[in-house]
Design an enzyme around this catalytic site. Structure first.
Site, mmCIF file in Angstrom:
data_model
loop_
_atom_site.group_PDB
_atom_site.id
_atom_site.type_symbol
_atom_site.label_atom_id
_atom_site.label_comp_id
_atom_site.label_asym_id
_atom_site.label_seq_id
_atom_site.Cartn_x
_atom_site.Cartn_y
_atom_site.Cartn_z
ATOM 1 N N HIS A 271 0.828 -1.206 0.000
ATOM 2 C CA HIS A 271 0.000 0.000 0.000
ATOM 3 C C HIS A 271 0.867 1.263 0.000
ATOM 4 C CE1 HIS A 271 -3.773 2.206 0.980
ATOM 5 N NE2 HIS A 271 -2.908 3.062 1.511
ATOM 6 N N GLU A 272 1.864 1.283 0.870
ATOM 7 C CA GLU A 272 2.709 2.465 0.973
ATOM 8 C C GLU A 272 3.536 2.701 -0.291
ATOM 9 O OE1 GLU A 272 2.442 4.649 3.212
ATOM 10 O OE2 GLU A 272 1.220 3.534 4.639
ATOM 11 N N HIS A 275 1.656 4.652 -2.746
ATOM 12 C CA HIS A 275 1.735 6.100 -2.520
ATOM 13 C C HIS A 275 3.084 6.644 -2.974
ATOM 14 C CE1 HIS A 275 -2.092 6.571 -0.694
ATOM 15 N NE2 HIS A 275 -1.805 5.979 0.457
ATOM 16 N N HIS A 281 -5.979 6.640 -2.939
ATOM 17 C CA HIS A 281 -6.825 5.523 -2.542
ATOM 18 C C HIS A 281 -7.814 5.147 -3.628
ATOM 19 C CE1 HIS A 281 -6.061 6.666 1.905
ATOM 20 N NE2 HIS A 281 -5.090 5.932 1.387
#
Length: 315
Positions: A271-272, A275, A281
């Site tokens: 997930h990170e 980014h 999201h």
């Protein structure tokens, strides 16, 4: 966020947070795009949010203690334009007005809830879920008859991305990063490389300081303006392109795989890294870029995540 100088940004955390931590984050409000993501594992009934259950059933026209905190919550995550000094009391702030109703409906639509405009039990349960603290959407002015709906993957505000000449990225681990958690982070990088069709490749740098992407375990205040809160609060946060910093909270419970009451390192790293590459999201709950997480589970990349990355970089 490539179109802006990365020094202007605090990390876009993917930090999971229960409602109990939100007021801690919001007690010093700034532009939400400059704040990290946050996550808490405390029970909502003991939160400084007040008791969410005490506000259950609130709707337009009500004046209930704690509504001000609900406004701050929705403002932090991009559903409401609401900028108030937390140190100044205002009796009107606990009034459930038209704008709050529209903002709450927008939140409910985003999380696939019935858009009742009432603070009902399903909405309270969603707000109490561990989640990434980065705003779900760019803050905008709501009107009484319209609200913004996002359908799938998104890009970070300003559409930051790595320049085309920087397709091979190096990563390094800080000196206190536990060696047993290095392999799952490496696997996460490899999965994003595959998802990009090898548009991106990632290799470990010979030194931490010389790496494009710097990954470390940190505690409490660690010099980036976004302190962690110790166990039970912020899990991690990451900066957008081309800053490259990714911090995990060393006081949290981490594991490899689906271990009860812990968070899977590879899942959060996936997930990170999204980014770090410029993804915001997704509104698809199965996507790795969905804003909420649960302890004791693992997740992987989905077609929505892959399509988002490829759309961002024109792959």
């Amino acid at each position: 966020m490539a179109s802006r100088n990365s020094k202007l940004f605090l990390p876009f955390s993917c930090i999971l947070l229960l409602a109990s931590f939100i007021l801690t984050v919001l007690s010093h409000p700034h532009d939400t795009h400059l704040r990290p993501n946050t996550l808490s594992s405390k029970d909502t009934n003991s939160s400084p949010f007040g008791s969410l259950k005490a506000m259950q059933g609130s709707h337009k026209g009500d004046t209930v203690k704690g509504i001000r905190d609900l406004k701050l919550y929705l403002a932090h995550f991009g559903y409401l334009n609401y900028h108030k000094n937390p140190n100044l009391a205002d009796l009107e702030e606990d009034h459930f007005d038209d704008k709050l109703e529209v903002a709450l409906k927008s939140y409910q639509v985003y999380y696939h809830l019935n858009a009742t405009g009432t603070l009902d039990e399903p909405t309270i349960s969603q707000m109490a879920m561990p989640r990434c603290g980065f705003p779900d959407k760019v803050i905008h002015q709501h009107t009484d008859n319209s609200f913004h709906i996002v359908s799938h993957y998104q890009f970070l505000p300003g559409t930051p991305k790595w320049p085309s000449v920087k397709r091979h990225l190096t990563y390094g681990f800080g000196p206190l990063f536990p060696t047993r958690f290095m392999p799952p982070v490496t696997r996460a990088f490899n999965k994003w490389a595959t998802a990009s069709g090898r548009y991106f490749t990632f290799t470990r740098a010979t030194s931490y300081q010389g790496a494009d992407l710097k990954i470390s375990f940190q505690r409490v205040s660690h010099g980036d303006g976004s302190p962690f809160n110790g166990s039970g609060a912020v899990l991690a946060h990451a900066f957008p392109p081309v800053d490259g910093r990714l911090h995990f909270d060393a006081d949290e419970r981490w594991a490899i795989g689906a271990v009860p009451n812990t968070f899977d390192m590879e899942t959060l790293a996936l997930h990170e890294i999204g980014h770090l590459l410029g993804l915001d999201h997704s509104q698809f709950q199965s996507a790795i870029m969905w804003g909420s997480f649960s302890a004791g589970v693992t997740k992987g990349l989905t077609s929505d995540d892959i399509q988002g990355l490829r759309a961002l970089y024109g792959i």
